[in-house]
Design an enzyme around this catalytic site. Structure first.
Site, PDB file in Angstrom:
ATOM      1  N   LYS A   1       0.758  -1.406  -0.261  1.00  0.00           N
ATOM      2  CA  LYS A   1      -0.188  -0.117  -0.222  1.00  0.00           C
ATOM      3  C   LYS A   1       0.735   1.478   0.271  1.00  0.00           C
ATOM      4  O   LYS A   1       1.307   2.261  -0.285  1.00  0.00           O
ATOM      5  CB  LYS A   1      -1.079  -0.111   0.885  1.00  0.00           C
ATOM      6  CG  LYS A   1      -2.148  -0.965   1.489  1.00  0.00           C
ATOM      7  CD  LYS A   1      -3.025  -1.099   2.413  1.00  0.00           C
ATOM      8  CE  LYS A   1      -4.232  -2.053   2.398  1.00  0.00           C
ATOM      9  NZ  LYS A   1      -5.135  -1.937   3.315  1.00  0.00           N
TER      10      LYS A   1
ATOM     11  N   ALA B   1      -5.099   6.835  13.193  1.00  0.00           N
ATOM     12  CA  ALA B   1      -5.943   6.062  12.363  1.00  0.00           C
ATOM     13  C   ALA B   1      -6.042   4.591  11.784  1.00  0.00           C
ATOM     14  O   ALA B   1      -6.817   3.901  11.653  1.00  0.00           O
ATOM     15  CB  ALA B   1      -6.203   6.741  10.610  1.00  0.00           C
TER      16      ALA B   1
ATOM     17  N   SER C   1     -12.353   7.325  16.154  1.00  0.00           N
ATOM     18  CA  SER C   1     -12.792   6.588  17.069  1.00  0.00           C
ATOM     19  C   SER C   1     -14.279   5.938  16.137  1.00  0.00           C
ATOM     20  O   SER C   1     -13.853   6.386  15.129  1.00  0.00           O
ATOM     21  CB  SER C   1     -13.234   6.989  18.462  1.00  0.00           C
ATOM     22  OG  SER C   1     -13.963   5.857  18.938  1.00  0.00           O
TER      23      SER C   1
ATOM     24  N   LYS D   1     -19.016   2.721  17.172  1.00  0.00           N
ATOM     25  CA  LYS D   1     -19.231   1.234  18.176  1.00  0.00           C
ATOM     26  C   LYS D   1     -18.480   1.653  19.628  1.00  0.00           C
ATOM     27  O   LYS D   1     -18.606   0.138  19.992  1.00  0.00           O
ATOM     28  CB  LYS D   1     -18.914   0.358  17.178  1.00  0.00           C
ATOM     29  CG  LYS D   1     -19.433   0.017  15.786  1.00  0.00           C
ATOM     30  CD  LYS D   1     -18.824  -0.634  14.574  1.00  0.00           C
ATOM     31  CE  LYS D   1     -19.713  -0.749  13.030  1.00  0.00           C
ATOM     32  NZ  LYS D   1     -19.845   0.078  12.979  1.00  0.00           N
TER      33      LYS D   1
ATOM     34  N   VAL E   1     -17.999   5.710   7.447  1.00  0.00           N
ATOM     35  CA  VAL E   1     -17.827   6.724   6.529  1.00  0.00           C
ATOM     36  C   VAL E   1     -18.309   6.423   5.074  1.00  0.00           C
ATOM     37  O   VAL E   1     -17.953   4.891   4.849  1.00  0.00           O
ATOM     38  CB  VAL E   1     -16.394   6.727   5.957  1.00  0.00           C
ATOM     39  CG1 VAL E   1     -15.975   7.428   5.160  1.00  0.00           C
ATOM     40  CG2 VAL E   1     -16.004   7.017   7.845  1.00  0.00           C
TER      41      VAL E   1
ATOM     42  N   GLY F   1     -19.342   4.175   1.339  1.00  0.00           N
ATOM     43  CA  GLY F   1     -18.397   4.014   0.745  1.00  0.00           C
ATOM     44  C   GLY F   1     -17.689   3.112   0.901  1.00  0.00           C
ATOM     45  O   GLY F   1     -16.469   2.715   0.489  1.00  0.00           O
TER      46      GLY F   1
ATOM     47  N   VAL G   1     -21.958  -0.849   3.715  1.00  0.00           N
ATOM     48  CA  VAL G   1     -23.155  -1.942   3.292  1.00  0.00           C
ATOM     49  C   VAL G   1     -23.481  -1.424   2.091  1.00  0.00           C
ATOM     50  O   VAL G   1     -24.001  -2.450   0.829  1.00  0.00           O
ATOM     51  CB  VAL G   1     -24.727  -1.133   4.119  1.00  0.00           C
ATOM     52  CG1 VAL G   1     -24.521  -0.294   4.140  1.00  0.00           C
ATOM     53  CG2 VAL G   1     -25.457  -1.923   3.270  1.00  0.00           C
TER      54      VAL G   1
END
Length: 336
Positions: A43, A85, A128, A131, A172, A174, A179
């Site tokens: 990456k 992150a 964060s 959840k 976020v 996409g 989903v």
């Protein structure tokens, strides 16, 4: 705010890191350094093609893991601001590999805190998730632990000029494993699996998430959990927006999944403050005067029993708005 500054982003090759780097380079071309700290060399290589060193000499790529405190300490040399992150985020993977999730999300968070306290870093913002509020799965529990570690870190700094705060937001739009990309693939099969027809979720775009992190960096005093005011969507509206002609099959809620997401619980309301476009959960340990913080930023106390829940939210995305957001932020070629 970032001119001539140096920033390090843990998990910097993820979707947030890439977009954040792009945003910072556009907004602050005179930034001194942008350090991408992550463990995935592929990456990093791919990101270097997107942001080549000859064009962006400010960028540095550090292979490393937040589990390795020595490596983090080395990477923080000369850094002014840290955006944390890095995390293991997939709920099923966390349930199956619990201690691996703990090592990254909890122990990794503490490693970063201690390394920052031993460096010249001035501001730290940890990302964060909704959840973490009233968690029912391991991922959420580890992120709640992480939130507590970062807010309490302000109690460990002594006279050191450093602030730790947290930004908590919803799904976020996409993002990988979410989903909308899933439904876009499933509609090719002619059927959309619905976990529960009552299900709702918060929604935020990647750009909005980055703007909110920037806002937190501007106004943070240290110890806050910042929560943006964002809209909700109903899972049935997402299905209608993406695949109105497809069959829908109710498959049941997965382990560790909620019907509605929550970012501020009724218990949190005691320490929560409302501002024009965001909320703040104040630190339980009093590092500074809450009344002064509220007055300067024009905030008011949340009422007793208040909660910020995707199912009782005041703002909802329509089917048409969901379609427009998919075209703008996920797939420009999308059409019904």
């Amino acid at each position: 705010m970032f001119s001539e500054k140096s920033i390090l982003i843990t998990g910097g090759t993820g979707s947030f890191g890439r977009k954040y780097v792009q945003t910072i380079l556009e907004s602050y071309p005179t930034i001194s350094r942008l350090v991408i700290f992550s463990r995935d060399e592929l990456k990093q290589y791919e990101m270097a093609q997107e942001f080549p060193p000859d064009k962006y000499p400010q960028i540095r790529y550090f292979i490393g893991d937040v589990r390795d405190k020595d490596r983090i300490t080395r990477a923080l040399k000369g850094i002014d601001v840290v955006i944390h992150a890095a995390a293991l985020k997939q709920v099923p993977a966390a349930e199956y590999n619990p201690f691996e999730c703990i090592k990254t999300n909890v122990i990794g968070a503490q490693n970063l805190i201690e390394a920052c306290l031993d460096s010249d870093v001035k501001k730290v913002v940890a990302l964060s998730t909704d959840k973490a509020a009233g968690p029912i799965n391991l991922y959420g529990a580890t992120k709640l632990c992480s939130d507590k570690l970062f807010t309490a870190a302000n109690n460990m700094k002594g006279r050191k000029d450093i602030k730790f705060s947290v930004v908590r937001y919803g799904n976020v739009l996409g993002s990988r494993g979410s989903v909308i990309p899933f439904f876009l693939e499933e509609r090719k099969k002619g059927s959309i699996p619905i976990t529960d027809e009552r299900m709702t979720r918060f929604n935020i775009t990647l750009s909005e998430g980055i703007q909110f992190v920037q806002k937190a960096l501007e106004v943070m005093w240290g110890g806050e959990i910042f929560v943006p005011k964002i809209p909700s969507y109903r899972i049935l509206d997402v299905a209608e927006a993406i695949a109105p002609d497809c069959q829908r099959k109710v498959v049941g809620i997965r382990p560790g999944e909620k019907l509605h997401e929550e970012m501020i619980t009724a218990t949190d309301a005691i320490n929560s403050v409302e501002f024009e476009d965001y909320f703040v959960i104040l630190p339980s340990l009093k590092f500074w005067c809450p009344e002064e913080f509220m007055n300067i930023n024009s905030g008011i106390r949340c009422p007793e029993g208040f909660s910020y829940n995707s199912g009782t939210n005041a703002e909802w995305l329509t089917v048409e708005q969901i379609r427009a957001l998919i075209q703008q932020h996920v797939d420009p070629t999308f059409h019904v």
